[in-house]
Design a protein around this motif. Structure first.
Motif, short mmCIF file in Angstrom:
data_model
loop_
_atom_site.label_atom_id
_atom_site.label_comp_id
_atom_site.label_asym_id
_atom_site.label_seq_id
_atom_site.Cartn_x
_atom_site.Cartn_y
_atom_site.Cartn_z
N PRO A 292 41.44 88.09 -0.97
CA PRO A 292 40.83 87.01 -0.18
C PRO A 292 40.29 87.53 1.16
CG PRO A 292 42.95 86.30 -1.06
CD PRO A 292 42.83 87.77 -1.36
N ALA A 293 41.00 88.45 1.79
CA ALA A 293 40.60 88.92 3.12
C ALA A 293 39.43 89.90 3.07
CB ALA A 293 41.79 89.58 3.81
N THR A 294 39.16 90.48 1.93
CA THR A 294 38.10 91.50 1.86
C THR A 294 36.89 91.02 1.04
OG1 THR A 294 39.18 92.48 -0.07
CG2 THR A 294 39.70 93.47 2.06
N LYS A 295 36.96 89.78 0.61
CA LYS A 295 35.91 89.25 -0.28
C LYS A 295 34.55 89.14 0.43
CE LYS A 295 35.91 84.75 -1.55
NZ LYS A 295 36.40 83.56 -2.30
N ARG A 296 33.50 89.62 -0.24
CA ARG A 296 32.13 89.49 0.31
C ARG A 296 31.19 89.19 -0.84
NH1 ARG A 296 34.04 92.40 3.90
NH2 ARG A 296 33.90 91.40 5.92
N PHE A 297 30.14 88.43 -0.54
CA PHE A 297 29.08 88.30 -1.53
C PHE A 297 27.93 89.16 -1.08
CE2 PHE A 297 25.31 86.57 -3.51
CZ PHE A 297 25.73 86.57 -4.83
N GLU A 298 27.58 90.15 -1.89
CA GLU A 298 26.49 91.04 -1.50
C GLU A 298 25.30 90.77 -2.40
OE1 GLU A 298 27.60 95.13 -0.82
OE2 GLU A 298 29.68 94.53 -0.48
N PRO A 299 24.20 90.28 -1.82
CA PRO A 299 23.03 89.94 -2.64
C PRO A 299 22.61 91.13 -3.49
CG PRO A 299 22.74 89.21 -0.38
CD PRO A 299 23.98 90.04 -0.40
N GLY A 300 22.32 90.84 -4.74
CA GLY A 300 21.88 91.91 -5.64
C GLY A 300 23.05 92.64 -6.28
N ILE A 301 24.22 92.51 -5.75
CA ILE A 301 25.39 93.18 -6.33
C ILE A 301 26.39 92.15 -6.88
CG2 ILE A 301 27.39 94.67 -5.85
CD1 ILE A 301 25.69 96.04 -3.69
N GLY A 302 26.69 91.13 -6.06
CA GLY A 302 27.67 90.12 -6.48
C GLY A 302 28.88 90.18 -5.58
N TRP A 303 30.01 89.77 -6.11
CA TRP A 303 31.23 89.71 -5.31
C TRP A 303 31.87 91.09 -5.21
CZ3 TRP A 303 32.16 85.65 -2.45
CH2 TRP A 303 31.60 84.42 -2.83
N THR A 304 32.28 91.47 -4.00
CA THR A 304 32.98 92.76 -3.84
C THR A 304 34.25 92.53 -3.03
OG1 THR A 304 31.88 93.29 -1.78
CG2 THR A 304 30.83 94.10 -3.80
N PHE A 305 35.17 93.43 -3.21
CA PHE A 305 36.46 93.36 -2.51
C PHE A 305 36.77 94.75 -1.95
CE2 PHE A 305 36.33 90.35 -5.98
CZ PHE A 305 36.72 89.16 -5.39
N HIS A 306 35.76 95.35 -1.27
CA HIS A 306 35.92 96.73 -0.82
C HIS A 306 37.14 96.91 0.06
CE1 HIS A 306 32.40 98.10 -2.73
NE2 HIS A 306 31.58 97.36 -2.02
N GLY A 307 37.91 97.92 -0.23
CA GLY A 307 39.05 98.25 0.62
C GLY A 307 40.26 97.35 0.43
N HIS A 308 40.26 96.53 -0.62
CA HIS A 308 41.40 95.60 -0.75
C HIS A 308 42.70 96.35 -1.04
CE1 HIS A 308 40.60 95.77 -5.15
NE2 HIS A 308 41.85 95.45 -5.27
N GLU A 309 42.58 97.55 -1.65
CA GLU A 309 43.80 98.30 -1.95
C GLU A 309 44.43 98.85 -0.66
OE1 GLU A 309 40.77 99.09 -2.42
OE2 GLU A 309 40.37 101.24 -2.45
#
Ligand code: ATP
Ligand code: MG
Length: 473
Positions: A292-309
């Motif tokens: 939840p804290a790392t969630k982003r919507f990146e246009p052209g890519i979709g949902w990402t959770f970079h660095g959640h680990e």
């Protein structure tokens, strides 16, 4: 009928008879009560046995200890209970009591009571059954709330009005959910509503007691049962909000991400098939905690959770602190599992080289098997083809780990007999014989004809040396 079939009851029959006879001599009523009676009927193993005496439990335990040959008794005067340890058992005696509660505390005002009063104060119908042990009622089930029927119907229900039962002692809400999870039972509707209504009262319960119940839910065969009850009753939000936050699906431009709460539960249930290590189970619960804290919507890519680990592994300590879980090497293990939980999957998507596998193994050390179990459990998708493909790639990684481990083992492996051992044991005349003997042992062990143990290697060597005309010292 059930008693004749109960190993648990039959195993302790002599003890129960002795206790009943002593009570008869003292003109007291005595009953088996609570969890032990439940476990007799469910045919589950049970270690602690509770007895309720009409009268003073402590006095009865004192006289029983003498009958049993001065067994050791511990008294808890404040609670009016006494414990006797015999063999691997703890048996506990309490005087029947009637309880009345005040709003701000789960510690009741206690008076002496009847058996029925004592059954009324218990948390669940399945935990409120008694078995008579006096001569007049030996083996008789005393079950005023149809706990037996609830066991048959696989139902969790409070003996009295759930609203009062849960308001009196809110820990019972956690216990109700915990038993539903351990036994795979359903919580009856009114009981469920009682939890929903009284959830806020959980605030008077200490964190330690709440966490103890959480851990019992986690150690059950299918923990998702408990977490779903916690979620739908509204308790989860109060006792473990970080897990609650995993819930929900957001959609932007037609792209939705998966519900990370239900995903986490599936990962946890999957893992429970592979491991009963409570800390690995905690790692499964926390592996995506920072999504939840790392969630982003990146246009052209979709949902990402970079660095959640990475962020997730840094959330482990504050969560452990809040839940009063131990802040020791077990916590460090959970941090490590959360931090590295994506690595085997990433590896399986690239070309799996020896060096990439070796790097991962170096980083994880002896916990590699645990990490692989967590990662396997993390493969959840509705798309069966995708699951199959990931599983296959994963099998490649596992195979590679084995190969690299074997290669490295062989490279570092030394036979159990050294050159010095050979010089000390034999009269070596030609120097090259040392290498020859050493090599012969090594080869035979690698071939599997000699075990990798010094004594066996010497048996083999003695024979070879003899054939070569080399004398022992
Ligand atoms: P386990 O030993 O698996 O935790 P248990 O039901 O035996 O389960 P204990 O804590 O040993 O739990 O308690 C013994 C009995 O005491 C229970 O079966 C129940 O009858 C009663 N009891 C325990 N805690 C409560 C409570 N909070 N409210 C009412 N009754 C309780
Ligand atoms: Mg118990």
């Amino acid at each position: 009928m059930y008693l004749n079939q109960s190993e648990l009851f039959i195993k302790h029959l002599d003890l129960f008879k002795k206790i009943g006879e002593l009570a008869d001599r003292q003109n007291k009523e005595i009953y088996l009560i609570g969890g032990f009676v439940r476990d007799i009927i469910l045919q589950r193993p049970s270690k602690d046995i509770d007895f309720v005496v009409i009268g003073k439990g402590i006095d009865f335990a004192k006289s029983l200890a003498q009958v049993l040959g001065n067994a050791k008794v511990s008294y808890f005067e404040n609670y009016g209970t006494a414990q006797i340890s015999i063999e691997d058992l703890i048996i506990e005696f309490v005087g029947a009591r009637k309880e009345s509660y005040q709003r701000d505390s789960r510690n009741p005002i206690v008076e002496d009571g009847t058996l029925k009063d004592d059954q009324d104060r218990r948390d669940l119908t399945i935990n409120a059954m008694g078995i008579g042990l006096n001569r007049s009622n030996f083996g008789q089930l005393i079950d005023p709330f149809d706990g037996l029927g609830d066991i048959e119907r696989q139902t969790i229900r409070t003996p009295l009005d759930p609203d009062k039962t849960f308001s009196d002692d809110p820990l019972r809400m956690m216990r109700a959910i915990r038993f539903a999870t351990q036994l795979g039972f359903k919580i009856e509707e009114n009981t469920y509503e009682g939890i929903v209504k009284n959830k806020e009262r959980i605030s008077i319960i200490s964190q330690e007691r709440i966490t103890e119940e959480l851990n019992k839910i986690i150690m059950s065969p299918v923990p998702s049962i408990g977490f779903e009850y916690l979620y739908y009753t509204g308790l989860l939000e109060l006792v473990f909000p970080e897990m609650q936050d995993l819930h929900g699906v957001e959609t932007i431009n037609g792209f939705s991400h998966k519900d990370n709460f239900f995903h986490t539960l599936q990962v946890l249930d999957n893992l429970c098939q592979l491991s009963d290590d409570i800390w690995l189970r905690w790692a499964a619960i926390l592996h995506d905690i920072a999504k939840p804290a790392t969630k982003r919507f990146e246009p052209g890519i979709g949902w990402t959770f970079h660095g959640h680990e990475d962020k997730g592994s840094r959330m482990v300590k504050p969560i452990f602190k809040k839940l009063k879980l131990p802040l020791n090497e077990k916590m460090k293990f959970v941090e490590k599992m959360v931090l590295l939980h994506l690595r085997p999957i990433v590896l399986s998507q690239e070309k799996v080289t020896d060096s990439a596998v070796r790097r991962l193994m170096m980083e994880i050390g002896e916990d590699i098997d645990q990490l692989m179990k967590l990662c396997k459990s993390d493969i959840t998708s509705k798309n069966e083809k995708k699951v199959e493909r990931i599983k296959q790639n994963f099998a490649v990684v596992e195979e590679k780990i084995k190969q690299v481990a074997e290669k490295d083992y062989l490279r570092n492996w030394q036979p159990p007999i050294s050159g010095t051992d050979i010089i000390n044991r034999y009269q070596i005349i030609k120097k090259e014989h040392i290498g020859l003997l050493k090599n012969a042992v090594k080869q035979s062990i690698l071939d599997g004809t000699v075990a990798d143990v010094q004594t066996e290697a010497f048996v083999f060597l003695d024979q070879l040396a003899n054939e070569m005309g080399i004398q022992k010292k």
